[in-house]
Scaffold this motif. Structure first.
Motif, PDB file in Angstrom:
ATOM      1  N   HIS A  73      89.728  38.983  41.305  1.00 47.67           N
ATOM      2  CA  HIS A  73      88.635  38.647  42.217  1.00 47.67           C
ATOM      3  C   HIS A  73      87.947  37.379  41.720  1.00 47.67           C
ATOM      4  CE1 HIS A  73      89.025  42.673  43.963  1.00 47.67           C
ATOM      5  NE2 HIS A  73      89.285  43.043  42.727  1.00 47.67           N
ATOM      6  N   ASN A  74      87.531  36.525  42.646  1.00 52.67           N
ATOM      7  CA  ASN A  74      86.813  35.290  42.312  1.00 52.67           C
ATOM      8  C   ASN A  74      87.562  34.456  41.290  1.00 52.67           C
ATOM      9  OD1 ASN A  74      84.629  35.907  44.048  1.00 52.67           O
ATOM     10  ND2 ASN A  74      83.867  37.332  42.515  1.00 52.67           N
ATOM     11  N   LEU A  75      88.838  34.262  41.542  1.00 53.81           N
ATOM     12  CA  LEU A  75      89.705  33.548  40.611  1.00 53.81           C
ATOM     13  C   LEU A  75      89.691  32.051  40.911  1.00 53.81           C
ATOM     14  CD1 LEU A  75      91.827  34.036  38.330  1.00 53.81           C
ATOM     15  CD2 LEU A  75      93.539  34.027  40.140  1.00 53.81           C
ATOM     16  N   GLY A  76      89.549  31.247  39.871  1.00 58.26           N
ATOM     17  CA  GLY A  76      89.612  29.795  39.998  1.00 58.26           C
ATOM     18  C   GLY A  76      88.417  29.207  40.715  1.00 58.26           C
ATOM     19  N   ASN A  77      88.524  27.912  40.976  1.00 51.99           N
ATOM     20  CA  ASN A  77      87.420  27.195  41.625  1.00 51.99           C
ATOM     21  C   ASN A  77      87.209  27.630  43.065  1.00 51.99           C
ATOM     22  OD1 ASN A  77      86.924  25.740  39.296  1.00 51.99           O
ATOM     23  ND2 ASN A  77      88.308  24.086  39.866  1.00 51.99           N
ATOM     24  N   GLY A  78      88.286  28.052  43.722  1.00 51.07           N
ATOM     25  CA  GLY A  78      88.177  28.506  45.106  1.00 51.07           C
ATOM     26  C   GLY A  78      87.669  29.925  45.237  1.00 51.07           C
ATOM     27  N   LYS A  79      87.486  30.600  44.111  1.00 45.54           N
ATOM     28  CA  LYS A  79      86.998  31.988  44.090  1.00 45.54           C
ATOM     29  C   LYS A  79      87.814  32.881  45.020  1.00 45.54           C
ATOM     30  CE  LYS A  79      83.720  30.878  41.265  1.00 45.54           C
ATOM     31  NZ  LYS A  79      84.024  31.014  39.863  1.00 45.54           N
ATOM     32  N   ILE A  80      89.140  32.796  44.855  1.00 46.91           N
ATOM     33  CA  ILE A  80      90.044  33.571  45.710  1.00 46.91           C
ATOM     34  C   ILE A  80      90.232  34.986  45.173  1.00 46.91           C
ATOM     35  CG2 ILE A  80      91.293  31.519  46.482  1.00 46.91           C
ATOM     36  CD1 ILE A  80      93.572  32.434  44.511  1.00 46.91           C
ATOM     37  N   GLN A  81      90.740  35.844  46.037  1.00 47.27           N
ATOM     38  CA  GLN A  81      91.177  37.179  45.638  1.00 47.27           C
ATOM     39  C   GLN A  81      92.699  37.148  45.637  1.00 47.27           C
ATOM     40  OE1 GLN A  81      89.205  40.699  47.227  1.00 47.27           O
ATOM     41  NE2 GLN A  81      87.876  39.315  48.377  1.00 47.27           N
ATOM     42  N   LEU A  82      93.270  37.217  44.444  1.00 40.78           N
ATOM     43  CA  LEU A  82      94.717  37.138  44.296  1.00 40.78           C
ATOM     44  C   LEU A  82      95.299  38.533  44.134  1.00 40.78           C
ATOM     45  CD1 LEU A  82      97.133  35.142  43.924  1.00 40.78           C
ATOM     46  CD2 LEU A  82      96.759  35.365  41.473  1.00 40.78           C
ATOM     47  N   ARG A  83      96.442  38.766  44.774  1.00 40.51           N
ATOM     48  CA  ARG A  83      97.160  40.031  44.645  1.00 40.51           C
ATOM     49  C   ARG A  83      98.574  39.738  44.175  1.00 40.51           C
ATOM     50  NH1 ARG A  83      92.602  41.133  45.023  1.00 40.51           N
ATOM     51  NH2 ARG A  83      91.606  42.531  46.488  1.00 40.51           N
ATOM     52  N   LEU A  84      99.048  40.550  43.232  1.00 41.05           N
ATOM     53  CA  LEU A  84     100.417  40.437  42.737  1.00 41.05           C
ATOM     54  C   LEU A  84     101.081  41.806  42.845  1.00 41.05           C
ATOM     55  CD1 LEU A  84     102.774  38.979  41.421  1.00 41.05           C
ATOM     56  CD2 LEU A  84     101.708  39.423  39.191  1.00 41.05           C
ATOM     57  N   PRO A  85     101.913  42.006  43.853  1.00 41.75           N
ATOM     58  CA  PRO A  85     102.640  43.261  43.961  1.00 41.75           C
ATOM     59  C   PRO A  85     103.670  43.388  42.830  1.00 41.75           C
ATOM     60  CG  PRO A  85     102.543  42.153  46.077  1.00 41.75           C
ATOM     61  CD  PRO A  85     102.094  41.172  45.041  1.00 41.75           C
ATOM     62  N   VAL A  86     103.746  44.588  42.250  1.00 40.08           N
ATOM     63  CA  VAL A  86     104.637  44.843  41.117  1.00 40.08           C
ATOM     64  C   VAL A  86     105.422  46.121  41.396  1.00 40.08           C
ATOM     65  CG1 VAL A  86     104.763  45.273  38.632  1.00 40.08           C
ATOM     66  CG2 VAL A  86     102.939  43.814  39.541  1.00 40.08           C
ATOM     67  N   GLY A  87     106.732  46.024  41.279  1.00 45.10           N
ATOM     68  CA  GLY A  87     107.580  47.211  41.361  1.00 45.10           C
ATOM     69  C   GLY A  87     107.763  47.766  39.961  1.00 45.10           C
ATOM     70  N   MET A  88     107.410  49.016  39.761  1.00 45.38           N
ATOM     71  CA  MET A  88     107.506  49.634  38.436  1.00 45.38           C
ATOM     72  C   MET A  88     108.754  50.513  38.372  1.00 45.38           C
ATOM     73  SD  MET A  88     105.050  48.311  36.778  1.00 45.38           S
ATOM     74  CE  MET A  88     104.879  49.301  35.310  1.00 45.38           C
ATOM     75  N   PHE A  89     109.777  49.978  37.745  1.00 43.27           N
ATOM     76  CA  PHE A  89     111.034  50.683  37.540  1.00 43.27           C
ATOM     77  C   PHE A  89     111.230  50.790  36.029  1.00 43.27           C
ATOM     78  CE2 PHE A  89     111.232  48.531  41.636  1.00 43.27           C
ATOM     79  CZ  PHE A  89     111.611  49.554  42.474  1.00 43.27           C
ATOM     80  N   THR A  90     112.431  50.638  35.529  1.00 45.83           N
ATOM     81  CA  THR A  90     112.646  50.568  34.080  1.00 45.83           C
ATOM     82  C   THR A  90     111.929  49.341  33.534  1.00 45.83           C
ATOM     83  OG1 THR A  90     114.803  51.585  34.390  1.00 45.83           O
ATOM     84  CG2 THR A  90     114.400  50.531  32.277  1.00 45.83           C
ATOM     85  N   ASP A  91     111.886  48.283  34.351  1.00 45.88           N
ATOM     86  CA  ASP A  91     111.147  47.064  34.057  1.00 45.88           C
ATOM     87  C   ASP A  91     110.090  46.876  35.135  1.00 45.88           C
ATOM     88  OD1 ASP A  91     112.772  46.263  31.822  1.00 45.88           O
ATOM     89  OD2 ASP A  91     114.319  45.619  33.238  1.00 45.88           O
ATOM     90  N   ALA A  92     109.106  46.052  34.824  1.00 47.99           N
ATOM     91  CA  ALA A  92     108.090  45.681  35.811  1.00 47.99           C
ATOM     92  C   ALA A  92     108.619  44.480  36.586  1.00 47.99           C
ATOM     93  CB  ALA A  92     106.777  45.340  35.122  1.00 47.99           C
ATOM     94  N   MET A  93     108.767  44.628  37.880  1.00 51.17           N
ATOM     95  CA  MET A  93     109.348  43.591  38.727  1.00 51.17           C
ATOM     96  C   MET A  93     108.237  42.876  39.496  1.00 51.17           C
ATOM     97  SD  MET A  93     112.510  44.308  37.990  1.00 51.17           S
ATOM     98  CE  MET A  93     113.538  43.481  39.170  1.00 51.17           C
ATOM     99  N   LEU A  94     107.981  41.608  39.138  1.00 53.37           N
ATOM    100  CA  LEU A  94     106.951  40.841  39.822  1.00 53.37           C
ATOM    101  C   LEU A  94     107.476  40.391  41.178  1.00 53.37           C
ATOM    102  CD1 LEU A  94     105.674  38.586  36.902  1.00 53.37           C
ATOM    103  CD2 LEU A  94     104.950  40.896  37.536  1.00 53.37           C
ATOM    104  N   CYS A  95     106.685  40.631  42.214  1.00 60.20           N
ATOM    105  CA  CYS A  95     107.093  40.242  43.564  1.00 60.20           C
ATOM    106  C   CYS A  95     106.184  39.127  44.074  1.00 60.20           C
ATOM    107  CB  CYS A  95     107.094  41.472  44.475  1.00 60.20           C
ATOM    108  SG  CYS A  95     108.423  42.639  44.040  1.00 60.20           S
ATOM    109  N   GLU A  96     106.081  38.972  45.379  1.00 60.35           N
ATOM    110  CA  GLU A  96     105.413  37.820  45.988  1.00 60.35           C
ATOM    111  C   GLU A  96     103.892  37.923  45.913  1.00 60.35           C
ATOM    112  OE1 GLU A  96     105.360  35.470  50.255  1.00 60.35           O
ATOM    113  OE2 GLU A  96     106.466  37.341  50.077  1.00 60.35           O
ATOM    114  N   ALA A  97     103.277  37.066  45.083  1.00 60.91           N
ATOM    115  CA  ALA A  97     101.815  37.019  44.969  1.00 60.91           C
ATOM    116  C   ALA A  97     101.236  36.367  46.220  1.00 60.91           C
ATOM    117  CB  ALA A  97     101.413  36.231  43.731  1.00 60.91           C
ATOM    118  N   TYR A  98      99.996  36.726  46.535  1.00 60.08           N
ATOM    119  CA  TYR A  98      99.345  36.153  47.714  1.00 60.08           C
ATOM    120  C   TYR A  98      97.836  36.202  47.569  1.00 60.08           C
ATOM    121  CZ  TYR A  98      98.867  41.086  49.030  1.00 60.08           C
ATOM    122  OH  TYR A  98      98.573  42.426  49.027  1.00 60.08           O
TER     123      TYR A  98
END
Length: 131
Positions: A73-98
């Motif tokens: 929340h309130n990330l960076g100068n633009g104070k954006i709300q960033l989301r990073l979807p993660v698939g939790m399997f044997t490894d953590a799989m980073l998906c499309e941030a938005y």
């Protein structure tokens, strides 16, 4: 647990960076260190904080199997709300941030995440690196 950078994650990072949504400082001081916490999941207490980590749900509020979201929340100068979807399997799989927008846009991103999870289960994804 390894943290896998998928092509979707890398592409979204580049889009966010080149679109000036996130800067190097936010990445180096906040995003990357917190993503690295996935290596020790669920040991860090931040994974119990719903403002940082939550189960991904669809528009009917049904839990998405293996799906989670990292949240800033309130990330960076633009104070954006960033989301990073993660698939939790044997490894953590980073998906499309938005950047979180309106509810309809959020649901489209979650629907896309569900598709990404299914493709990961089938082994149909491109791995760009590991952390």
């Amino acid at each position: 647990m390894d943290v896998v950078i998928t092509q979707w994650a890398l592409d979204s990072y580049l889009d966010l960076k080149h679109g000036n949504k996130i800067d190097d400082q936010a990445y180096k001081t906040t995003i990357r260190p917190e993503v690295l916490l996935l290596k020790t999941y669920p040991a860090d207490p931040r994974f119990k904080n719903s403002k940082f980590w939550s189960i991904a749900t669809d528009r009917s509020n049904n839990r998405i199997p293996d799906g989670y979201k990292m949240k800033w929340h309130n990330l960076g100068n633009g104070k954006i709300q960033l989301r990073l979807p993660v698939g939790m399997f044997t490894d953590a799989m980073l998906c499309e941030a938005y950047v979180k927008g309106n509810a309809k846009e959020e649901q489209r991103k979650i629907a896309k995440f569900k598709t990404h999870l299914e493709l990961i289960r089938r082994g149909q994804f491109i791995e760009c690196g590991r952390l």
